[in-house]
Write a protein that holds these residues in place. Structure first.
Motif, short mmCIF file in Angstrom:
data_model
loop_
_atom_site.label_atom_id
_atom_site.label_comp_id
_atom_site.label_asym_id
_atom_site.label_seq_id
_atom_site.Cartn_x
_atom_site.Cartn_y
_atom_site.Cartn_z
N GLY A 8 0.79 -1.21 0.00
CA GLY A 8 0.00 0.00 0.00
C GLY A 8 0.82 1.26 0.00
O GLY A 8 0.28 2.35 -0.07
N GLY A 9 2.16 1.15 0.07
CA GLY A 9 3.02 2.31 -0.09
C GLY A 9 2.93 3.29 1.04
O GLY A 9 2.57 3.00 2.16
N ARG A 10 3.26 4.54 0.72
CA ARG A 10 3.46 5.58 1.72
C ARG A 10 2.18 5.92 2.47
O ARG A 10 2.18 6.13 3.67
CB ARG A 10 4.01 6.82 1.03
N VAL A 11 1.03 5.99 1.78
CA VAL A 11 -0.19 6.41 2.44
C VAL A 11 -0.59 5.44 3.53
O VAL A 11 -0.85 5.81 4.67
CB VAL A 11 -1.34 6.57 1.44
N TYR A 174 16.98 5.37 -0.64
CA TYR A 174 15.83 6.20 -1.00
C TYR A 174 16.21 7.68 -0.94
O TYR A 174 16.70 8.16 0.08
CB TYR A 174 14.64 5.90 -0.10
N VAL A 175 15.98 8.40 -2.02
CA VAL A 175 16.42 9.78 -2.18
C VAL A 175 15.89 10.69 -1.07
O VAL A 175 16.61 11.49 -0.47
CB VAL A 175 16.00 10.33 -3.56
N GLY A 176 14.59 10.57 -0.77
CA GLY A 176 13.91 11.50 0.11
C GLY A 176 14.39 11.53 1.54
O GLY A 176 14.01 12.42 2.31
N LEU A 177 15.24 10.59 1.94
CA LEU A 177 15.79 10.60 3.29
C LEU A 177 16.74 11.78 3.51
O LEU A 177 16.89 12.25 4.64
CB LEU A 177 16.53 9.30 3.59
N THR A 178 17.37 12.24 2.43
CA THR A 178 18.37 13.30 2.58
C THR A 178 18.13 14.52 1.69
O THR A 178 18.56 15.61 2.03
CB THR A 178 19.78 12.76 2.24
N HIS A 179 17.47 14.33 0.55
CA HIS A 179 17.22 15.46 -0.33
C HIS A 179 16.00 15.20 -1.20
O HIS A 179 15.55 14.08 -1.34
CB HIS A 179 18.45 15.78 -1.19
N GLY A 180 15.45 16.28 -1.76
CA GLY A 180 14.26 16.16 -2.59
C GLY A 180 14.60 15.77 -4.01
O GLY A 180 15.75 15.65 -4.40
N PRO A 182 12.54 14.07 -8.00
CA PRO A 182 11.46 13.26 -8.56
C PRO A 182 11.30 11.95 -7.80
O PRO A 182 12.29 11.32 -7.41
CB PRO A 182 11.92 13.01 -10.00
N GLY A 183 10.06 11.56 -7.56
CA GLY A 183 9.81 10.30 -6.86
C GLY A 183 9.80 10.42 -5.36
O GLY A 183 9.52 9.44 -4.66
N THR A 184 10.09 11.62 -4.83
CA THR A 184 10.03 11.82 -3.39
C THR A 184 8.69 12.45 -3.01
O THR A 184 7.99 12.99 -3.86
CB THR A 184 11.19 12.70 -2.89
N ALA A 185 8.35 12.40 -1.73
CA ALA A 185 7.06 12.91 -1.27
C ALA A 185 7.18 14.34 -0.78
O ALA A 185 8.27 14.82 -0.43
CB ALA A 185 6.54 12.02 -0.15
N ALA A 186 6.04 15.02 -0.74
CA ALA A 186 6.01 16.39 -0.24
C ALA A 186 6.54 16.44 1.18
O ALA A 186 6.25 15.58 2.01
CB ALA A 186 4.58 16.92 -0.28
N GLY A 187 7.35 17.44 1.45
CA GLY A 187 7.89 17.62 2.80
C GLY A 187 9.17 16.88 3.08
O GLY A 187 9.77 17.05 4.15
N TYR A 192 11.66 14.43 8.29
CA TYR A 192 12.38 13.44 9.09
C TYR A 192 13.28 14.08 10.15
O TYR A 192 13.87 13.37 10.96
CB TYR A 192 13.23 12.55 8.17
N TYR A 193 13.38 15.41 10.12
CA TYR A 193 14.27 16.12 11.03
C TYR A 193 13.48 17.22 11.75
O TYR A 193 13.68 18.41 11.51
CB TYR A 193 15.45 16.71 10.25
N PRO A 194 12.57 16.82 12.67
CA PRO A 194 11.67 17.79 13.31
C PRO A 194 12.39 18.87 14.12
O PRO A 194 11.84 19.96 14.31
CB PRO A 194 10.79 16.92 14.21
N THR A 195 13.60 18.61 14.59
CA THR A 195 14.34 19.62 15.34
C THR A 195 15.01 20.64 14.42
O THR A 195 15.52 21.66 14.89
CB THR A 195 15.43 18.99 16.22
#
Length: 448
Positions: A8-11, A174-180, A182-187, A192-195
């Motif tokens: 079901g992926g990210r959602v 996975y790209v979105g862990l460190t930078h934005g 194509p293929g990454t999610a909004a935000g 991942y770094y709330p502080t």
């Protein structure tokens, strides 16, 4: 390794994580030593819960000052690979006599998989993350192996008391862990770094590099029309999207872009659909544990041997591909972010030789070399720090390695490495054989 969440992926993963909120406090209590086998003082540090983690490994003088942990899936098809990674971590620690500068360091290996899933599980990643965050003895984590697990662990450690707690991944792509991109999610990656402070680095190329390298490999193989599959999850969709964008830049036709259901009993209908497009190759963006062996079998049975099969590092260990697909895996190309052992520099070759001498058959998985380098990076950060979680994390983001196991590289402000080779392995005679290593140009990566 980019492996992401369950069906079901990210959602659906976000929904599932929402359901975990009610038990997070309980997990935190367990992690803090209020039950579950954790919290016992041993060798001068407080042990992580025995329900997920090994005994403390420490053979230095006196008591350990700190603990480091690895977070890897130690059950399922990739177990031999990840268990050897933990042995590589122990090997490096012992070489350093369990010291990082003036600090003495113990180690626990923690499992983020379940027997039922046969792979990493959201609930284990969440429980482990809380255990690390609440145990003041823990000053760093080597992991995760799967990017979906990293999505869960990073923000928990980012908010840890006295932290953030630093992480070094030898495998996440996975790209979105460190930078934005194509293929990454909004935000992403900021969520991942709330502080607002980064606490995660990786020493392997991200999937924008892997997708570009896979596309260059397709071009060099003379492929003209590629059908792209993904396993419906963020890693699979991400690397498939990066691959598709790179193919387009290279002028190679994308015959189709579709998903496979990891719980299906047959894929012959999907294979028939692919055959009708006239595709000369198929890319399987996803994980081998998402019924990948059956997908390969059914593709091969319908498409025949003339159609080339390609896959990213989600299809490792390659032994699991061969086990799942049998002879159908023959001639398949699998990319892995990183160098093969035979291409490592002098210190890397020395590690492979010395560590290999401790392993049955002498074989060393490439990920073990990366786990060893991750351990070296973390120990260096501890040695150069003031001994606080924050100080160690600061040093991780200043990593500069010269003549290391992987050679020379630096880590940028995003937590990404400057060394981004991707190796193509060819399955030949049922075995993993090194085909070639490709470092794609930034001009192609930027479009991935």
């Amino acid at each position: 390794m980019g492996g992401m969440g369950d069906q079901g992926g990210r959602v659906s993963r976000r929904f599932w994580l929402g359901t975990l909120v009610g038990v997070t406090a309980a997990l935190a209590l367990l992690a803090a030593g209020c039950g579950g086998g954790g919290g016992k003082s041993s060798k001068g540090v407080t042990a992580l819960p025995s329900s997920s983690c090994s005994d403390i490994y420490y053979q230095g003088g006196g008591n350990a000052d700190y603990l480091i942990a690895s977070d890897l899936p130690l059950q399922g098809s990739g177990r031999t690979q990840t268990v050897q990674m933990t042995e590589a971590i122990k090997f490096v620690l012992k070489q350093h006599n369990f010291k990082a500068g003036k600090y003495k360091v113990g180690y626990q290996s923690c499992d983020d998989a379940t027997a039922q899933a046969g792979k990493w599980a959201s609930e284990k990643c969440s429980a482990n993350a809380n255990a690390y965050a609440q145990n003041k003895s823990v000053v760093g984590v080597i992991g995760t192996f799967n990017s979906g697990c990293a999505e869960i662990v990073i923000p928990v450690l980012n908010r840890a008391p006295g932290g953030p707690v630093g992480m070094v991944s030898p495998a996440n792509t996975y790209v979105g862990l460190t930078h934005g991109g194509p293929g990454t999610a909004a935000g992403e990656p900021d969520k991942y770094y709330p502080t607002g402070k980064r606490n995660y680095i990786r020493i392997v190329a991200a999937d924008d590099f892997q997708g570009a390298a896979d596309a260059l490999n397709a071009q060099q193989l003379g492929l003209k029309k590629v059908y792209i599959l993904n396993d419906k999850e963020a890693y699979g969709q991400g690397v498939a999207t990066d691959f598709k964008n790179s193919l387009t830049q290279l002028g190679i036709t994308v015959a189709g872009f579709a998903a496979w259901n990891g719980k299906a009993s047959t894929y012959t209908g999907l294979a028939t659909k692919i055959k009708a497009t006239g595709a000369d190759s198929v890319f399987l963006g996803g994980l081998i544990c998402e019924n990948g062996g059956k997908v390969v079998k059914d593709l091969r049975s319908v498409l025949g041997k003339s159609v080339t099969l390609l896959a990213p590092d989600g299809f490792t260990p390659i032994s699991a591909v061969v086990s799942g697909a049998g002879a159908s895996a023959e001639g398949m190309y699998v990319s892995v972010a990183g160098q093969p052992n035979e291409n490592l520099p002098a210190n890397g070759k020395t590690f492979v030789k010395d560590f290999g001498a401790t392993q049955k058959g002498g074989s060393v998985d490439p990920y073990s070399s990366y786990a060893a380098q991750a351990t070296e990076v973390l120990l260096t950060a501890i040695a150069n720090s003031d001994g606080t979680r924050t100080g160690i994390t600061d040093q991780l983001l200043k990593t500069k390695v010269t003549n290391g196991i992987l050679g020379n590289f630096t880590i940028n402000a995003n937590g990404d490495t400057s060394a981004n080779p991707v190796t193509m392995y060819l399955i030949k005679g049922g075995k993993q054989t090194t085909y070639k290593t490709i470092t794609p140009p930034q001009s192609l990566v930027g479009k991935a």
